[in-house]
Design a protein around this motif. Sequence first.
Motif, mmCIF file in Angstrom:
data_model
loop_
_atom_site.group_PDB
_atom_site.id
_atom_site.type_symbol
_atom_site.label_atom_id
_atom_site.label_comp_id
_atom_site.label_asym_id
_atom_site.label_seq_id
_atom_site.Cartn_x
_atom_site.Cartn_y
_atom_site.Cartn_z
ATOM 1 N N ASP A 1 -57.706 108.764 0.891
ATOM 2 C CA ASP A 1 -59.064 109.581 -0.101
ATOM 3 C C ASP A 1 -59.506 108.651 -1.047
ATOM 4 O O ASP A 1 -58.065 107.908 -1.315
ATOM 5 C CB ASP A 1 -58.635 110.714 -0.035
ATOM 6 N N GLY A 2 -60.317 107.241 -0.981
ATOM 7 C CA GLY A 2 -60.842 107.035 -2.222
ATOM 8 C C GLY A 2 -60.980 105.249 -1.679
ATOM 9 O O GLY A 2 -61.056 104.820 -3.028
ATOM 10 N N ALA A 3 -60.474 105.135 -0.995
ATOM 11 C CA ALA A 3 -59.950 103.758 -0.438
ATOM 12 C C ALA A 3 -60.972 103.177 -0.076
ATOM 13 O O ALA A 3 -62.660 103.160 0.333
ATOM 14 C CB ALA A 3 -58.832 103.822 0.785
ATOM 15 N N PRO A 4 -61.665 101.322 -0.286
ATOM 16 C CA PRO A 4 -62.335 100.758 -0.880
ATOM 17 C C PRO A 4 -61.801 100.233 0.575
ATOM 18 O O PRO A 4 -61.173 100.023 1.552
ATOM 19 C CB PRO A 4 -62.119 99.499 -1.567
ATOM 20 N N CYS A 5 -62.818 99.912 2.109
ATOM 21 C CA CYS A 5 -63.903 99.582 3.224
ATOM 22 C C CYS A 5 -64.496 98.968 3.499
ATOM 23 O O CYS A 5 -65.570 98.207 3.023
ATOM 24 C CB CYS A 5 -63.637 100.909 3.828
ATOM 25 N N THR A 6 -64.404 97.841 4.217
ATOM 26 C CA THR A 6 -65.070 97.138 4.463
ATOM 27 C C THR A 6 -65.310 97.012 6.031
ATOM 28 O O THR A 6 -65.040 97.285 6.816
ATOM 29 C CB THR A 6 -64.543 95.978 4.479
ATOM 30 N N GLU A 7 -66.541 96.156 6.732
ATOM 31 C CA GLU A 7 -67.033 96.092 7.940
ATOM 32 C C GLU A 7 -65.690 95.217 8.398
ATOM 33 O O GLU A 7 -66.548 93.704 8.246
ATOM 34 C CB GLU A 7 -68.315 96.149 7.957
ATOM 35 N N ILE A 8 -65.820 95.064 10.250
ATOM 36 C CA ILE A 8 -65.221 95.185 10.744
ATOM 37 C C ILE A 8 -66.038 94.079 11.741
ATOM 38 O O ILE A 8 -66.534 94.587 12.745
ATOM 39 C CB ILE A 8 -64.591 95.203 11.582
ATOM 40 N N GLN A 9 -65.744 92.982 11.639
ATOM 41 C CA GLN A 9 -66.844 91.669 12.571
ATOM 42 C C GLN A 9 -65.847 92.048 13.566
ATOM 43 O O GLN A 9 -64.999 91.680 14.423
ATOM 44 C CB GLN A 9 -66.556 90.337 11.420
ATOM 45 N N ALA B 1 -71.747 114.456 -9.175
ATOM 46 C CA ALA B 1 -71.232 113.895 -9.700
ATOM 47 C C ALA B 1 -71.215 111.646 -9.579
ATOM 48 O O ALA B 1 -71.911 111.267 -9.115
ATOM 49 C CB ALA B 1 -70.014 113.675 -8.435
ATOM 50 N N PRO B 2 -70.432 111.717 -10.456
ATOM 51 C CA PRO B 2 -70.698 109.759 -10.972
ATOM 52 C C PRO B 2 -70.611 109.523 -9.410
ATOM 53 O O PRO B 2 -70.670 108.085 -9.267
ATOM 54 C CB PRO B 2 -70.630 109.263 -11.924
ATOM 55 N N VAL B 3 -69.173 109.555 -9.153
ATOM 56 C CA VAL B 3 -69.114 109.386 -7.331
ATOM 57 C C VAL B 3 -69.271 108.785 -6.356
ATOM 58 O O VAL B 3 -69.727 107.750 -5.737
ATOM 59 C CB VAL B 3 -67.303 109.482 -7.571
ATOM 60 N N CYS B 4 -70.407 110.130 -6.036
ATOM 61 C CA CYS B 4 -71.365 110.078 -5.330
ATOM 62 C C CYS B 4 -72.136 109.468 -5.356
ATOM 63 O O CYS B 4 -72.683 108.321 -4.031
ATOM 64 C CB CYS B 4 -71.774 111.712 -5.769
ATOM 65 N N LYS B 5 -73.289 108.662 -6.860
ATOM 66 C CA LYS B 5 -73.883 107.571 -6.739
ATOM 67 C C LYS B 5 -72.955 106.060 -6.416
ATOM 68 O O LYS B 5 -73.426 105.699 -5.708
ATOM 69 C CB LYS B 5 -74.923 107.292 -8.048
ATOM 70 N N ASN C 1 -57.919 110.658 -6.679
ATOM 71 C CA ASN C 1 -57.583 109.326 -6.101
ATOM 72 C C ASN C 1 -59.017 107.633 -6.335
ATOM 73 O O ASN C 1 -59.200 107.413 -5.660
ATOM 74 C CB ASN C 1 -57.448 109.662 -4.265
ATOM 75 N N ILE C 2 -59.734 107.958 -7.257
ATOM 76 C CA ILE C 2 -61.395 107.831 -7.343
ATOM 77 C C ILE C 2 -59.817 105.998 -7.743
ATOM 78 O O ILE C 2 -59.742 106.514 -8.503
ATOM 79 C CB ILE C 2 -61.672 108.494 -8.607
ATOM 80 N N GLN C 3 -60.296 104.854 -6.768
ATOM 81 C CA GLN C 3 -59.850 104.238 -7.214
ATOM 82 C C GLN C 3 -60.729 102.899 -7.979
ATOM 83 O O GLN C 3 -60.201 102.530 -8.770
ATOM 84 C CB GLN C 3 -59.046 103.265 -6.182
ATOM 85 N N ASP C 4 -62.095 103.014 -8.213
ATOM 86 C CA ASP C 4 -62.553 102.721 -8.910
ATOM 87 C C ASP C 4 -62.765 103.316 -10.535
ATOM 88 O O ASP C 4 -62.947 104.146 -10.850
ATOM 89 C CB ASP C 4 -64.599 102.983 -8.184
#
Length: 241
Positions: free
Chosen positions: A161-169, A104-108, A79-82
């Motif tokens: 799982d693996g979704a990109p996220c942003t901060e909510i103002q 794992a590269p995904v951790c970095k 489920n890694i999206q990158d």
Amino acid sequence: MKRIERAVLKPLAFLAMAGFICADAYAQNVPQRNEPQAFVVCTGWHALCTASPDCIMNGDKAYCDCMRVNEPHIVETSNIQDVAVKHLTLAQCTTRHRCDTDEAPVCKAIRDGLYEVDNVRYDWVSTFSYRGWCDILKVKPVGCDQSVPGYSGDLNWAVCDGAPCTEIQGPSDPQRPLSCRCQVEDTAFLGTTGSCTGNNGGIMSSSPIGSWDFENNQYRIPLPGYQYVQGACAPLKSDAY
């Protein structure tokens, strides 16, 4: 002549048997196919969408308000999206050469804010961890299968799982300050709140119905550390012997 033949054949038979035993032992101890690890373990900050029962659908995506958590977490590699990070992780972390915690590269990528989806880098990524799992076990997930006659519940659910996220103002819920863009599925799923219907007209972040063993109230899939979580959540008492 027969004595010589027996003298020669016995060592040959022994060597053949020894070779068979060694080959059999090798076959049992070494995987025949080198496959990517299904899960890798990372540490540090991540988004956690376990308690997100009100995700809002927008086209083929669902936006879930999620928690911000600093603890060991688990990434399902499929489920890694990158795309680039997924390729590196699947190539480096395999059943023959397993990646240990944070290898794992995904951790970095998650730790350093290098996780990129659709040419945008994200500081936050949704992964799985056991925060609050004792309370979840008390609720016990229910099966939500849209194909069952008389089913009344949501037809969709969110895979975060693996979704990109942003901060909510200025988040309306300070405990869920991140917004994660999750995939949407229309298959059978687990109702994590004791029902098959999300809250406030939304859908819930969940898992496939086949991932849960309803008889024993546990995951069917081998999530790292799950056996310890079960023990920590169990009542403090002796078991029947």
